[in-house]
Design a protein around this motif. Structure first.
Motif, PDB file in Angstrom:
ATOM      1  N   THR A 112      -8.844  -9.321  -0.146  1.00 20.95           N
ATOM      2  CA  THR A 112      -9.655  -8.206   0.321  1.00 20.95           C
ATOM      3  C   THR A 112      -8.765  -7.034   0.719  1.00 20.95           C
ATOM      4  O   THR A 112      -9.046  -5.874   0.394  1.00 20.95           O
ATOM      5  N   GLN A 113      -7.682  -7.331   1.427  1.00 19.31           N
ATOM      6  CA  GLN A 113      -6.750  -6.286   1.847  1.00 19.31           C
ATOM      7  C   GLN A 113      -6.043  -5.661   0.645  1.00 19.31           C
ATOM      8  O   GLN A 113      -5.849  -4.441   0.589  1.00 19.31           O
ATOM      9  N   GLU A 114      -5.682  -6.487  -0.341  1.00 18.08           N
ATOM     10  CA  GLU A 114      -5.019  -5.965  -1.540  1.00 18.08           C
ATOM     11  C   GLU A 114      -5.917  -4.994  -2.291  1.00 18.08           C
ATOM     12  O   GLU A 114      -5.459  -3.942  -2.771  1.00 18.08           O
ATOM     13  N   ARG A 159      -8.361  -3.263  -0.967  1.00 22.57           N
ATOM     14  CA  ARG A 159      -8.494  -2.086  -0.102  1.00 22.57           C
ATOM     15  C   ARG A 159      -7.302  -1.147  -0.304  1.00 22.57           C
ATOM     16  O   ARG A 159      -7.467   0.078  -0.353  1.00 22.57           O
ATOM     17  N   GLU A 160      -6.114  -1.714  -0.434  1.00 24.48           N
ATOM     18  CA  GLU A 160      -4.906  -0.898  -0.561  1.00 24.48           C
ATOM     19  C   GLU A 160      -4.807  -0.174  -1.902  1.00 24.48           C
ATOM     20  O   GLU A 160      -4.068   0.812  -2.015  1.00 24.48           O
TER      21      GLU A 160
END
Length: 417
Positions: free
Chosen positions: A314-316, A318-319
Motif C-alpha cells: 500500500t505504501q509503495e 502511494r509513493e
C-alpha cells in the motif's frame, strides 16, 4: 424439580441437535460442492500457468483446450477454453492500440471476474476492461489504453502485491483494483507445474515452493495431455461414460478434494455449522480455517494492516503518486438481493471488518456496484455465463461491469470529458 430440569435440558439438547441436522441438510442441498456431493468439474489439456515466487503464478500466452465432466460424462467442450485465452502480454482479453502512445493509460487488477474473457461473434476475446477502454474513448474523445492484470482466484492481498510492482513498472495515469466479496479473505497462494504420484499436475500451495508435496499442496485444477479437443468432442457426441481418461480425472478429483481443506464433512462430530454461522457469520468457517492445503486458501486477518506485505505494498503504491480506485463488483446473487456485500447474515463478520480496514489502510473509499445501476430480474439473467454456473460474467456481464466502472470514473470526475 431435578427431573423437570433434566427433561428441560434434554428437550433443549434434542431441539439443538434437530436444528443442526436440519441446517446441515439444507447446506448439503444448497451447496453440494463443499461436501463432495457434486461430481462436476472442468479440466485442461495443458497448463496455462507457470510458477512465480513474487506473484504466485504467471500466465503463459496461448489458447488452451478443455471441457466439463459431470457424473463421469463429458457434457461440454471448450475449444479453446474461453477464459484460458492468454494474450501475448501474458494477460487476458483483446489488445487494442498502443499503450505508449495513449493519452490515458490505465492498469486494472482483479480476480477471475476481470480475467476470464468471452469471445464476441466476431471472434474477439473481450473482458470488461476492453469494453471500458472503448467506452472511455467514446466519452472522452481521446486515445485510451487499458492493460488487464486480472488473475483468477486472486484475493486482495495478491492484487496489491501485483499492483505495487506493475504500477511502478508501467507508470500509468490511473489504476483500478476491482474485487468481489469473496476476495476479502482469500490468502496468498502459489501454483506450480509438476509430476506427483506419476501424474502431471498443477498444484496450489500456501508457501512459495516450486516443488511442494501433498503435506503443503493440493491440485489447483486437473490437466491431462490425453484430453484433447478431438477426444472431448468424441465423448460429447457419443455420451460415453466409462472412458479411462474421464474416469482417471474423476478419481484424481476425488482424491484431491479429500486432501483439500475446502471439503466439509456433513457427518462431522467436531464442527457445528450453526455455531459457525452464529459466531462467525459463515457456516463453513471451521472448514476453511482447518490447517492443511486448500484449493482456495483463506487467511485469518481481521485487519489488512496485520499483514506486513499488504501494508508495505500500500505504501509503495502511494509513493508512486499514481491515483487508484477500489471498486467492488456485486455478484449476481448480491444484485438480485439488492445487497452490495450480501447483507447481514449472508457474509462473514471477518469480511466486513476487512472491508472497513481496507478503506482505513489505503485511505480510499470502496465504490460499490449498486449505487450506479438499476436492474430488473430479467436483466440479471443475462449477466452470467450460463455454462460456468458460478456467476462469472457473460459477454453482456463484462459490458455491464464496464458501464459501472465508467459511471464511477465519470460521475466522480476521476477522468474528465
Amino acid at each position: 424439580m431435578l427431573k423437570n430440569l433434566l427433561l428441560a435440558l434434554l428437550s433443549t439438547l434434542v431441539a439443538l441437535i434437530g436444528i443442526e441436522v436440519a441446517y446441515r441438510g439444507y447446506l448439503y442441498w444448497k451447496h453440494p460442492y463443499y461436501f463432495g456431493a457434486d461430481s462436476g468439474f472442468w479440466y485442461l489439456q495443458t497448463s496455462p500457468v507457470t510458477y512465480s515466487e513474487a506473484f504466485g503464478f504467471e500466465y503463459v500466452p496461448g489458447t488452451y483446450r478443455g471441457g466439463f465432466i459431470y457424473d463421469g460424462q463429458v457434457i461440454d467442450c471448450w475449444d479453446p477454453l474461453t477464459w484460458w485465452a492468454i494474450n501475448e502480454r501474458g494477460n487476458s482479453g483483446r489488445i487494442k492500440g498502443s499503450y505508449e502512445d495513449a493519452t490515458l493509460k490505465v492498469l486494472v487488477f482483479g480476480d477471475s471476474f476481470t480475467q476470464r474473457p468471452m469471445r464476441t461473434p466476431k471472434g474477439e476475446w473481450m473482458t470488461w476492461p476492453n469494453f471500458l477502454q472503448d467506452a472511455l474513448e467514446r466519452e472522452l474523445g481521446t486515445s485510451v489504453h487499458i492493460v488487464n492484470f486480472g488473475r483468477d482466484a486472486y484475493g486482495l492481498l495478491q492484487m496489491f502485491d501485483l499492483a505495487a510492482a506493475k504500477i511502478a513498472e508501467w507508470k500509468p495515469d490511473l489504476a483500478i483494483l476491482a474485487f468481489i466479496t469473496d476476495d476479502l479473505d482469500r490468502g496468498r497462494f502459489w501454483r506450480t507445474n509438476t509430476v506427483l504420484d506419476g501424474y502431471e499436475r498443477v498444484l496450489i500451495a500456501t508457501i512459495a515452493e516450486p516443488n511442494p508435496g501433498w503435506e503443503t499442496a493440493t491440485d489447483a485444477f486437473l490437466i491431462h495431455s490425453g484430453a484433447t479437443g478431438e477426444w472431448c468432442q468424441e465423448m460429447l457426441e457419443t455420451g460415453k461414460k466409462d472412458d479411462p481418461i474421464a474416469r482417471e480425472l474423476e478419481e484424481r478429483l476425488v482424491a484431491g478434494r479429500r486432501r483439500s481443506s475446502m471439503l466439509a464433512n456433513p457427518m462431522s462430530l467436531t464442527q457445528s455449522f450453526v455455531i459457525d454461522l452464529l459466531v462467525h457469520g459463515e457456516p463453513l468457517h471451521s472448514t476453511y480455517t482447518r490447517v492443511g492445503p486448500s484449493q482456495m486458501p483463506r487467511h485469518g486477518l481481521r485487519h489488512f494492516a496485520e499483514d506486513s506485505l499488504m501494508a508495505a505494498r500500500t505504501q509503495e503504491i502511494r509513493e508512486t503518486g499514481v491515483p487508484y480506485l477500489l471498486i467492488h463488483f456485486a455478484s449476481r446473487t448480491e444484485l438480485r438481493q439488492r445487497e452490495e456485500f450480501g447483507g447481514a447474515g449472508r457474509t462473514s463478520r471477518q469480511r466486513m471488518e476487512l472491508l472497513r480496514s481496507l478503506e482505513e489502510l489505503t485511505d480510499h473509499k470502496v465504490h460499490g456496484t449498486l449505487d450506479y445501476v438499476h436492474l430488473t430480474d430479467e436483466d440479471l439473467e443475462t449477466l452470467s455465463a450460463n455454462f460456468t454456473g458460478d456467476g462469472h460474467p457473460s459477454l453482456l456481464g463484462h459490458e455491464f461491469y464496464a458501464q459501472v466502472v465508467a459511471k464511477i470514473l465519470l460521475s466522480n470526475e476521476i477522468v474528465r470529458r
